[in-house]
Design a protein around this motif. Structure first.
Motif, PDB file in Angstrom:
ATOM      1  N   VAL A   1       0.851  -1.194   0.000  1.00  0.00           N
ATOM      2  CA  VAL A   1       0.000   0.000   0.000  1.00  0.00           C
ATOM      3  C   VAL A   1       0.887   1.246   0.000  1.00  0.00           C
ATOM      4  CG1 VAL A   1      -1.781   1.284   1.250  1.00  0.00           C
ATOM      5  CG2 VAL A   1      -1.844  -1.217   1.180  1.00  0.00           C
ATOM      6  N   VAL A   2       0.508   2.226  -0.819  1.00  0.00           N
ATOM      7  CA  VAL A   2       1.274   3.465  -0.946  1.00  0.00           C
ATOM      8  C   VAL A   2       0.406   4.658  -0.574  1.00  0.00           C
ATOM      9  CG1 VAL A   2       2.425   5.020  -2.586  1.00  0.00           C
ATOM     10  CG2 VAL A   2       2.808   2.546  -2.728  1.00  0.00           C
ATOM     11  N   ASN A   3       0.927   5.495   0.289  1.00  0.00           N
ATOM     12  CA  ASN A   3       0.312   6.801   0.526  1.00  0.00           C
ATOM     13  C   ASN A   3       0.868   7.722  -0.544  1.00  0.00           C
ATOM     14  OD1 ASN A   3      -0.627   9.269   1.397  1.00  0.00           O
ATOM     15  ND2 ASN A   3       0.694   9.371   3.194  1.00  0.00           N
ATOM     16  N   ALA A   4       0.068   7.962  -1.593  1.00  0.00           N
ATOM     17  CA  ALA A   4       0.562   8.672  -2.774  1.00  0.00           C
ATOM     18  C   ALA A   4       0.684  10.172  -2.567  1.00  0.00           C
ATOM     19  CB  ALA A   4      -0.354   8.386  -3.959  1.00  0.00           C
ATOM     20  N   GLY A   5       0.182  10.696  -1.458  1.00  0.00           N
ATOM     21  CA  GLY A   5       0.352  12.111  -1.192  1.00  0.00           C
ATOM     22  C   GLY A   5      -0.913  12.795  -0.712  1.00  0.00           C
ATOM     23  N   PHE A   6      -0.813  14.095  -0.554  1.00  0.00           N
ATOM     24  CA  PHE A   6      -1.872  14.908   0.058  1.00  0.00           C
ATOM     25  C   PHE A   6      -2.770  15.526  -1.005  1.00  0.00           C
ATOM     26  CE2 PHE A   6      -3.388  18.704   2.469  1.00  0.00           C
ATOM     27  CZ  PHE A   6      -3.885  18.044   3.586  1.00  0.00           C
ATOM     28  N   VAL A   7      -4.072  15.508  -0.719  1.00  0.00           N
ATOM     29  CA  VAL A   7      -5.063  16.142  -1.592  1.00  0.00           C
ATOM     30  C   VAL A   7      -5.775  17.197  -0.750  1.00  0.00           C
ATOM     31  CG1 VAL A   7      -7.034  15.789  -3.110  1.00  0.00           C
ATOM     32  CG2 VAL A   7      -5.363  13.952  -2.799  1.00  0.00           C
ATOM     33  N   GLN A   8      -5.663  18.450  -1.141  1.00  0.00           N
ATOM     34  CA  GLN A   8      -6.175  19.548  -0.323  1.00  0.00           C
ATOM     35  C   GLN A   8      -7.702  19.586  -0.317  1.00  0.00           C
ATOM     36  OE1 GLN A   8      -3.558  21.534   0.874  1.00  0.00           O
ATOM     37  NE2 GLN A   8      -4.908  22.574   2.300  1.00  0.00           N
ATOM     38  N   ASN A   9      -8.267  19.694   0.904  1.00  0.00           N
ATOM     39  CA  ASN A   9      -9.700  20.001   1.088  1.00  0.00           C
ATOM     40  C   ASN A   9     -10.643  19.103   0.293  1.00  0.00           C
ATOM     41  OD1 ASN A   9      -9.276  22.237   2.831  1.00  0.00           O
ATOM     42  ND2 ASN A   9      -8.698  23.466   1.077  1.00  0.00           N
TER      43      ASN A   9
END
Length: 253
Positions: A121-129
């Motif tokens: 599993v990969v946390n691909a990054g942040f998505v704002q709001n």
């Protein structure tokens, strides 16, 4: 029974209580100093791991030997393909390990397949709001699922348990509030997954969303202030008892 006889047991009891209170305050102060040493050791270890050269992801045969104590934040590379399976989002109000993240949003968790067949599993990054906007999140995840292998660089991370006040996950919206990738895998049918997940650093999508990036350890270190507070309380209680005792002796004399 005269006043002197009554006062002596009372003074003795108050003295014992005061000694216990002083001992507790001193013990808590010493404990905070010990915690400070442990925290500094942990910070040094994590900084060393983050600064170490990037290594290949350990093979699946070694995954059972990995642990948070000795492997958290190790920087690794792997080649994997984003699986055509539902993603999960983890709500966050910010980040303690990313200087470039602020404000509410979600972390995009997606399953990937290694060439050997295992799922990481990969946390691909942040998505704002985007806490409630699944349409936006689905478009974000869809950009990553191309069917082609991708070389990924990131950090080994381990799942976190929910706290007492953590909201319950909403599998229908594929929304979580803690980074427990194993619970996501079970709820969303990802199958057997690695005991860790990867916090992605690169590559960064052309759109910039989701937004991966380098990590920086910023553990809170208030133990010295707490220790000083407890030692100060012990000193204050000692002084207060001394003044009270002197007053008692003067009245007795």
């Amino acid at each position: 029974m005269n006043d002197t006889t009554t006062r002596r047991p009372s003074a003795a009891g108050f003295g014992i209580f005061t000694l216990i209170l002083i001992a507790v305050c001193i013990a808590l102060g010493v404990w905070q100093l010990q915690r400070r040493v442990e925290k500094h050791t942990l910070i040094a270890a994590l900084d060393t791991r983050l600064a170490a050269p990037t290594a290949a992801l350990p093979p699946p045969s070694a995954w059972s030997t990995l642990s948070s104590a000795k492997d958290e934040f190790r920087r690794v590379t792997l080649t994997a393909t984003y699986a055509e399976q539902p993603d999960a989002m983890v709500f966050s109000s910010g980040s303690a390990v990313r200087d470039d993240i602020s404000g509410p949003g979600t972390w995009a968790f997606l399953p990937t397949k290694l060439t050997s067949g295992e799922t990481v599993v990969v946390n691909a990054g942040f998505v704002q709001n985007t806490m409630q906007d699944r349409a936006v999140e689905d478009r974000v995840a869809g950009r990553l699922v191309t069917g082609a292998p991708v070389e990924l660089t990131g950090y080994i991370r381990f799942p976190e348990p929910p706290g007492r006040l953590t909201p319950k996950e909403d599998p229908s919206k594929r929304l979580w509030f803690v980074r427990d990738h194993r619970a996501m895998a079970q709820a969303l049918g990802w199958g057997e997954v690695a005991p860790f997940y990867i916090d992605l650093e690169t590559p960064v999508p052309e759109s910039g969303t989701p937004k991966p990036g380098p990590l920086k350890v910023r553990l809170k270190d208030d133990h010295m202030q707490y220790a000083i507070t407890w030692f100060s309380l012990a000193a204050a209680v000692t002084i207060a008892f001394g003044l009270w005792w002197r007053g008692q002796r003067r009245r007795a004399g």
